[in-house]
Design a protein around this motif. Structure first.
Motif, PDB file in Angstrom:
ATOM      1  N   ASP A  29     -13.607 -11.280  -4.925  1.00 43.48           N
ATOM      2  CA  ASP A  29     -12.977 -12.536  -4.498  1.00 43.48           C
ATOM      3  C   ASP A  29     -13.864 -13.687  -4.960  1.00 43.48           C
ATOM      4  OD1 ASP A  29     -10.778 -13.566  -2.285  1.00 43.48           O
ATOM      5  OD2 ASP A  29     -12.512 -14.875  -2.450  1.00 43.48           O
ATOM      6  N   CYS A  38      -9.476 -10.479  -2.619  1.00 45.06           N
ATOM      7  CA  CYS A  38      -9.307  -9.780  -1.335  1.00 45.06           C
ATOM      8  C   CYS A  38      -9.462 -10.705  -0.131  1.00 45.06           C
ATOM      9  CB  CYS A  38     -10.285  -8.622  -1.243  1.00 45.06           C
ATOM     10  SG  CYS A  38     -12.009  -9.133  -1.374  1.00 45.06           S
ATOM     11  N   LEU A  45      -6.391  -4.886   3.011  1.00 52.14           N
ATOM     12  CA  LEU A  45      -5.678  -3.966   2.121  1.00 52.14           C
ATOM     13  C   LEU A  45      -6.620  -2.860   1.650  1.00 52.14           C
ATOM     14  CD1 LEU A  45      -3.021  -4.558  -0.504  1.00 52.14           C
ATOM     15  CD2 LEU A  45      -5.136  -3.468  -1.255  1.00 52.14           C
ATOM     16  N   ALA A  46      -7.832  -3.247   1.244  1.00 45.94           N
ATOM     17  CA  ALA A  46      -8.807  -2.252   0.777  1.00 45.94           C
ATOM     18  C   ALA A  46      -9.175  -1.287   1.905  1.00 45.94           C
ATOM     19  CB  ALA A  46     -10.052  -2.941   0.230  1.00 45.94           C
ATOM     20  N   LEU A  86     -14.106  -4.541  -4.333  1.00 48.46           N
ATOM     21  CA  LEU A  86     -13.624  -5.825  -3.811  1.00 48.46           C
ATOM     22  C   LEU A  86     -14.123  -6.965  -4.687  1.00 48.46           C
ATOM     23  CD1 LEU A  86     -14.582  -5.356  -0.062  1.00 48.46           C
ATOM     24  CD2 LEU A  86     -12.333  -5.010  -1.104  1.00 48.46           C
ATOM     25  N   SER A 118      -4.860  -4.418  -7.113  1.00 50.75           N
ATOM     26  CA  SER A 118      -3.942  -5.135  -6.223  1.00 50.75           C
ATOM     27  C   SER A 118      -4.328  -6.612  -6.206  1.00 50.75           C
ATOM     28  CB  SER A 118      -3.993  -4.548  -4.813  1.00 50.75           C
ATOM     29  OG  SER A 118      -5.316  -4.640  -4.305  1.00 50.75           O
ATOM     30  N   THR A 150       0.815  -1.218   0.000  1.00 50.60           N
ATOM     31  CA  THR A 150       0.000   0.000   0.000  1.00 50.60           C
ATOM     32  C   THR A 150       0.853   1.274   0.000  1.00 50.60           C
ATOM     33  OG1 THR A 150      -0.224  -0.090   2.414  1.00 50.60           O
ATOM     34  CG2 THR A 150      -1.982  -1.099   1.114  1.00 50.60           C
ATOM     35  N   PRO A 159     -11.074  -7.949   3.944  1.00 54.84           N
ATOM     36  CA  PRO A 159     -10.326  -7.131   2.970  1.00 54.84           C
ATOM     37  C   PRO A 159      -9.514  -6.016   3.623  1.00 54.84           C
ATOM     38  CG  PRO A 159     -12.659  -6.624   2.865  1.00 54.84           C
ATOM     39  CD  PRO A 159     -12.507  -7.692   3.908  1.00 54.84           C
ATOM     40  N   ASP A 183      -9.419  -4.474  -5.476  1.00 55.02           N
ATOM     41  CA  ASP A 183      -8.617  -5.461  -4.749  1.00 55.02           C
ATOM     42  C   ASP A 183      -9.084  -6.842  -5.201  1.00 55.02           C
ATOM     43  OD1 ASP A 183      -6.822  -6.672  -3.088  1.00 55.02           O
ATOM     44  OD2 ASP A 183      -7.933  -6.292  -1.236  1.00 55.02           O
TER      45      ASP A 183
END
Ligand code: ZN
Length: 217
Positions: free
Chosen positions: A107, A86, A92-93, A105, A125, A68, A90, A83
């Protein structure tokens, strides 16, 4: 089994342990596990469910900050991000949102909103995702095609160093890990896509698109 990234056939066995066989591609240098060793979708999700409790873990946030922090230095104020992969929490988000970049997001197990894969983004990401891919040959070009000009694909996955290190590598022992990238594999992708490639630390890679229409559209 041909390479799951570039399709190269007749690749030699790179390593064999008591559970699985690992082949290494002679073209893109991906190390991959043949499909009959893969977990079922149910078994795979059960593995990921074990990793649920990360959200407020400072150690995990520090780990993700290796993606990040440099990402935030490279994107513009209104950049739109996804992301990909994720997971159940999540983090990172969440960290990106706290810094001013809310992200979409996706996944396959936890946020299976396939319509989000039809959009364009300024950054995507994929942290701790690539090592799980059944078909990097499909997924990676798909992600690349979803990026706008100057868009950035930020990935984190641990890299293969050499055969001796691989033999003792704990990372290969996770049964959901079936693709192992190396620096050579990222150079292969960057060449294919005409991407700018940056290695940030040991296991964070940024692939950035040019301004024009080059790349794998
Ligand atoms: Zn290959």
């Amino acid at each position: 089994m041909p390479c799951t990234l570039c399709g190269q056939a007749d690749n030699p066995v790179y390593h064999r342990d008591k559970r699985r066989v690992y082949q290494r591609c002679t073209r893109c240098h991906l190390v991959y596990v043949p499909p009959h060793y893969w977990l079922s979708a149910e078994q795979e999700k059960a593995e990921y469910d074990l990793h649920q409790n990360h959200t407020d873990d400072e150690g995990y946030r520090h780990f993700l900050s290796r993606v990040t922090a440099p990402l935030q230095q490279r994107i513009t104020a209104n950049a739109q991000g996804l992301d990909f992969g994720c997971g159940p929490g999540p983090v990172l988000a969440q960290m990106m949102a706290e810094a001013g970049w809310p992200m979409q997001l996706y996944d396959i197990f936890y946020y299976p909103k396939v319509e989000l894969l039809q959009r364009r983004y300024d950054f995507i990401s994929a942290t701790e995702v690539l090592e799980h891919l059944h078909s990097p040959a499909t997924v990676l070009p798909q992600l690349w095609a979803m990026l706008n000009a100057r868009g950035c694909l930020a990935v984190m996955t641990k890299l293969v160093k050499d055969q001796a290190a691989f033999a003792h590598w704990h990372y290969k022992n996770d049964p959901s890990h079936i693709c192992f990238f190396s620096q050579e594999t990222f150079h292969y992708l960057a060449g294919l896509w005409r991407a700018e490639l940056e290695f940030i630390g040991n296991d964070v890679m940024f692939l950035t698109k040019g301004r024009g229409h080059e790349g794998c559209q």
